[in-house]
Design a protein around this motif. Structure first.
Motif, PDB file in Angstrom:
ATOM      1  N   TYR A  58       0.845  -1.188   0.000  1.00 38.93           N
ATOM      2  CA  TYR A  58       0.000   0.000   0.000  1.00 38.93           C
ATOM      3  C   TYR A  58       0.882   1.241   0.000  1.00 38.93           C
ATOM      4  O   TYR A  58       1.803   1.358   0.797  1.00 38.93           O
ATOM      5  CB  TYR A  58      -0.921   0.003   1.226  1.00 38.93           C
ATOM      6  N   ASN A  60       0.789   5.320   0.408  1.00 39.63           N
ATOM      7  CA  ASN A  60      -0.026   6.440   0.885  1.00 39.63           C
ATOM      8  C   ASN A  60      -0.127   7.538  -0.164  1.00 39.63           C
ATOM      9  O   ASN A  60       0.725   7.643  -1.052  1.00 39.63           O
ATOM     10  CB  ASN A  60       0.582   7.045   2.155  1.00 39.63           C
ATOM     11  N   GLN A  61      -1.140   8.372  -0.007  1.00 40.53           N
ATOM     12  CA  GLN A  61      -1.253   9.546  -0.864  1.00 40.53           C
ATOM     13  C   GLN A  61      -0.048  10.444  -0.582  1.00 40.53           C
ATOM     14  O   GLN A  61       0.437  10.522   0.550  1.00 40.53           O
ATOM     15  CB  GLN A  61      -2.537  10.302  -0.554  1.00 40.53           C
ATOM     16  N   ARG A  62       0.451  11.081  -1.631  1.00 41.96           N
ATOM     17  CA  ARG A  62       1.629  11.932  -1.446  1.00 41.96           C
ATOM     18  C   ARG A  62       1.642  13.053  -2.473  1.00 41.96           C
ATOM     19  O   ARG A  62       0.915  13.019  -3.456  1.00 41.96           O
ATOM     20  CB  ARG A  62       2.901  11.106  -1.566  1.00 41.96           C
ATOM     21  N   ALA A  77      -3.499   7.535  -3.130  1.00 43.63           N
ATOM     22  CA  ALA A  77      -3.079   6.298  -2.472  1.00 43.63           C
ATOM     23  C   ALA A  77      -3.416   5.144  -3.406  1.00 43.63           C
ATOM     24  O   ALA A  77      -4.391   5.196  -4.162  1.00 43.63           O
ATOM     25  CB  ALA A  77      -3.811   6.146  -1.150  1.00 43.63           C
TER      26      ALA A  77
END
Length: 99
Positions: A58, A60-62, A77
């Motif tokens: 997974y 994460n949003q970044r 994400a």
């Protein structure tokens, strides 16, 4: 043929080694790939001893940067498939490439 092995090349090699027809071999190779994808979609880890393991990681949003414009962009994400090579695989390949 360059330095790339294609699915067709794999099918030809496996067909030659096993005596299966190319059509039968292609069905087996397709089924293997589909099974790996289906297992990963279901969140399952796949371990093939002596070869490696497939898993889902997974992310994460970044915030990232567009290399062309330098503009910041949001990257959603997501789940990303990963493959980790086994020690045996790594050793076998490194031994065959020694000059």
């Amino acid at each position: 043929m360059g330095n790339t092995t294609t699915k067709a090349d794999l099918v030809n090699t496996i067909s030659h080694r096993t005596g299966l027809t190319k059509h039968e071999t292609e069905s087996v190779v397709d089924c293997l790939f589909e099974s790996i994808i289906d297992s990963l979609k279901a969140g399952k880890r796949i371990e093939i001893r002596g070869f490696g393991s497939f898993n889902i990681r997974y992310k994460n949003q970044r915030l990232a940067r567009n290399p062309r414009t330098g503009e910041k962009v949001s990257v959603d994400a997501k789940n990303v498939p990963t493959f980790k090579i086994s020690k045996e695989f790594k050793h076998a390949v490194s031994q065959s490439l020694k000059v």
